[in-house]
Design an enzyme around this catalytic site. Structure first.
Site, mmCIF file in Angstrom:
data_model
loop_
_atom_site.group_PDB
_atom_site.id
_atom_site.type_symbol
_atom_site.label_atom_id
_atom_site.label_comp_id
_atom_site.label_asym_id
_atom_site.label_seq_id
_atom_site.Cartn_x
_atom_site.Cartn_y
_atom_site.Cartn_z
ATOM 1 N N LYS A 85 -16.914 10.695 17.435
ATOM 2 C CA LYS A 85 -16.047 10.673 18.625
ATOM 3 C C LYS A 85 -15.158 11.914 18.711
ATOM 4 O O LYS A 85 -15.057 12.539 19.757
ATOM 5 C CB LYS A 85 -15.149 9.427 18.630
ATOM 6 C CG LYS A 85 -15.897 8.112 18.774
ATOM 7 C CD LYS A 85 -14.931 6.938 18.972
ATOM 8 C CE LYS A 85 -14.008 6.721 17.797
ATOM 9 N NZ LYS A 85 -14.658 6.196 16.581
ATOM 10 N N ARG A 101 -9.570 -0.414 21.223
ATOM 11 C CA ARG A 101 -10.322 -0.843 20.053
ATOM 12 C C ARG A 101 -10.431 -2.357 19.978
ATOM 13 O O ARG A 101 -11.077 -2.873 19.062
ATOM 14 C CB ARG A 101 -9.591 -0.377 18.805
ATOM 15 C CG ARG A 101 -10.257 0.756 18.047
ATOM 16 C CD ARG A 101 -9.298 1.144 16.940
ATOM 17 N NE ARG A 101 -9.903 1.860 15.869
ATOM 18 C CZ ARG A 101 -9.965 3.190 15.812
ATOM 19 N NH1 ARG A 101 -9.530 3.931 16.797
ATOM 20 N NH2 ARG A 101 -10.494 3.774 14.763
ATOM 21 N N ARG A 116 -16.303 14.262 5.305
ATOM 22 C CA ARG A 116 -15.560 14.849 6.417
ATOM 23 C C ARG A 116 -14.282 15.511 5.916
ATOM 24 O O ARG A 116 -13.571 14.964 5.086
ATOM 25 C CB ARG A 116 -15.216 13.753 7.427
ATOM 26 C CG ARG A 116 -14.269 14.234 8.519
ATOM 27 C CD ARG A 116 -14.299 13.327 9.692
ATOM 28 N NE ARG A 116 -13.530 12.109 9.490
ATOM 29 C CZ ARG A 116 -13.340 11.206 10.434
ATOM 30 N NH1 ARG A 116 -13.884 11.374 11.632
ATOM 31 N NH2 ARG A 116 -12.647 10.126 10.200
ATOM 32 N N ARG A 154 -8.920 12.974 4.910
ATOM 33 C CA ARG A 154 -8.100 11.875 5.407
ATOM 34 C C ARG A 154 -7.992 10.761 4.387
ATOM 35 O O ARG A 154 -8.983 10.361 3.787
ATOM 36 C CB ARG A 154 -8.692 11.342 6.716
ATOM 37 C CG ARG A 154 -8.143 12.051 7.931
ATOM 38 C CD ARG A 154 -8.861 11.639 9.181
ATOM 39 N NE ARG A 154 -8.970 10.185 9.346
ATOM 40 C CZ ARG A 154 -9.475 9.620 10.423
ATOM 41 N NH1 ARG A 154 -9.921 10.372 11.424
ATOM 42 N NH2 ARG A 154 -9.543 8.318 10.529
ATOM 43 N N ARG A 185 -12.881 -0.045 7.456
ATOM 44 C CA ARG A 185 -12.822 0.409 8.857
ATOM 45 C C ARG A 185 -14.091 0.010 9.612
ATOM 46 O O ARG A 185 -14.038 -0.342 10.791
ATOM 47 C CB ARG A 185 -12.611 1.921 8.902
ATOM 48 C CG ARG A 185 -11.170 2.292 8.553
ATOM 49 C CD ARG A 185 -11.034 3.742 8.158
ATOM 50 N NE ARG A 185 -11.462 4.646 9.201
ATOM 51 C CZ ARG A 185 -11.923 5.880 8.957
ATOM 52 N NH1 ARG A 185 -12.000 6.344 7.734
ATOM 53 N NH2 ARG A 185 -12.289 6.634 9.964
HETATM 54 P P1 ADP Z 1 -11.842 6.713 13.288
HETATM 55 O O1 ADP Z 1 -12.126 8.068 12.734
HETATM 56 O O2 ADP Z 1 -12.106 5.606 12.335
HETATM 57 O O3 ADP Z 1 -12.406 6.500 14.633
HETATM 58 P P2 ADP Z 1 -9.102 7.076 14.219
HETATM 59 O O4 ADP Z 1 -8.764 8.446 13.827
HETATM 60 O O5 ADP Z 1 -9.398 6.820 15.646
HETATM 61 O O6 ADP Z 1 -10.285 6.567 13.291
HETATM 62 O O7 ADP Z 1 -7.948 6.063 13.765
HETATM 63 C C1 ADP Z 1 -7.483 6.009 12.437
HETATM 64 C C2 ADP Z 1 -6.700 4.717 12.192
HETATM 65 O O8 ADP Z 1 -5.583 4.628 13.095
HETATM 66 C C3 ADP Z 1 -7.465 3.425 12.413
HETATM 67 O O9 ADP Z 1 -8.230 3.052 11.286
HETATM 68 C C4 ADP Z 1 -6.318 2.447 12.724
HETATM 69 O O10 ADP Z 1 -5.633 2.064 11.548
HETATM 70 C C5 ADP Z 1 -5.366 3.277 13.545
HETATM 71 N N1 ADP Z 1 -5.700 3.195 14.990
HETATM 72 C C6 ADP Z 1 -6.135 4.228 15.769
HETATM 73 N N2 ADP Z 1 -6.346 3.808 17.026
HETATM 74 C C7 ADP Z 1 -6.074 2.483 17.048
HETATM 75 C C8 ADP Z 1 -6.139 1.479 18.041
HETATM 76 N N3 ADP Z 1 -6.537 1.754 19.290
HETATM 77 N N4 ADP Z 1 -5.778 0.217 17.696
HETATM 78 C C9 ADP Z 1 -5.375 -0.086 16.461
HETATM 79 N N5 ADP Z 1 -5.307 0.812 15.470
HETATM 80 C C10 ADP Z 1 -5.651 2.090 15.748
#
Ligand code: ADP
Length: 216
Positions: free
Chosen positions: A13, A87, A126, A152, A163
């Site tokens: 994404k 989400r 990553r 990260r 996750r």
């Molecule tokens: P990924 O790379 O898993 O898509 P993100 O960078 O989008 O992860 O998000 C990292 C973390 O931030 C998530 O695992 C969650 O803890 C929190 N987070 C991000 N966006 C949301 C959301 N829309 N609702 C709830 N938690 C979120």
């Protein structure tokens, strides 16, 4: 143009969002990036920090508040791309209400489809360059020698699995939700990043189908 990118952690994404936003001249709104920026600034509530680092989801109201404030900024007037939000179904309902009060509507929801067995390998390799914010993969897209690399906290193996579980338990429900509204565009997320960008552009109707791949 208002677009949502949805897909499991590691589906690309963030990488694709960068291309799509450049192509359409719209800002990328990534709740993950916003939360990590708050973490770096020391303004993230410690209880949210603990949830993030362990791979769980933050409460819907906290995330919706973040998005509501972000959508008040002027750069969102001509559209935006949402990455990592919504989400959960309550977040999607909250977004619908926010858009309705602004008199705008979603154009498309792009689903990046990647089988789960490929995801973990992508995430544990990553790295992000602190200086540029660019995302790299140690094997497939190696960073330049002068990059200031960050791994990260939530890309460590045990957290990655949590996750993925959160995605399957809560976020996957958004696919039938948006499909029922006729907004869902499924895109194969396996392959070279540039090819996937093309598939997304095609799914968004901005590039004519190339004949070799049938539109689904
Ligand atoms: P990924 O790379 O898993 O898509 P993100 O960078 O989008 O992860 O998000 C990292 C973390 O931030 C998530 O695992 C969650 O803890 C929190 N987070 C991000 N966006 C949301 C959301 N829309 N609702 C709830 N938690 C979120």
């Amino acid at each position: 143009m208002i677009v949502i990118l949805v897909g499991p952690p590691g589906s690309g994404k963030g990488t694709q969002a960068e291309f799509i936003c450049k192509r359409f001249g719209i800002p990328q709104i990534s709740t993950g990036d916003m939360l990590r920026a708050a973490k770096r600034a020391g303004t993230l509530d410690p209880k949210y920090l603990a949830i993030m680092d362990s791979g769980g989801l933050l409460p819907d109201e906290a995330i919706l508040g973040l998005i509501e404030r972000r959508l008040e900024e002027a750069d969102t007037k001509a559209g935006f791309l949402l990455d990592g939000f919504p989400r959960t179904v309550p977040q999607a309902d909250g977004l619908a209400a926010l858009l309705a009060t602004r008199g705008v509507a979603l154009d498309a929801v792009v689903q990046l489809d990647v089988p789960r067995d490929l995801l973990e390998e992508r995430l544990v390799n990553r790295r992000t360059d602190r200086k540029s914010g660019r995302i790299y993969h140690l094997v497939y897209n190696p960073p330049p020698a002068d990059a200031d690399l960050e791994h990260r906290e939530d890309d460590k193996p045990a957290t990655v699995a949590r996750r993925q579980d959160a995605y399957e338990a809560q976020t996957a429900a958004l696919l039938p939700y948006y499909d029922a509204k006729g907004l869902l565009r499924r895109v194969d997320g396996v392959g070279a990043a540039a090819d996937i960008t093309q598939r997304i552009e095609r799914a968004l109707g901005s590039v004519p189908a190339s004949g070799e791949e049938k539109a689904t």
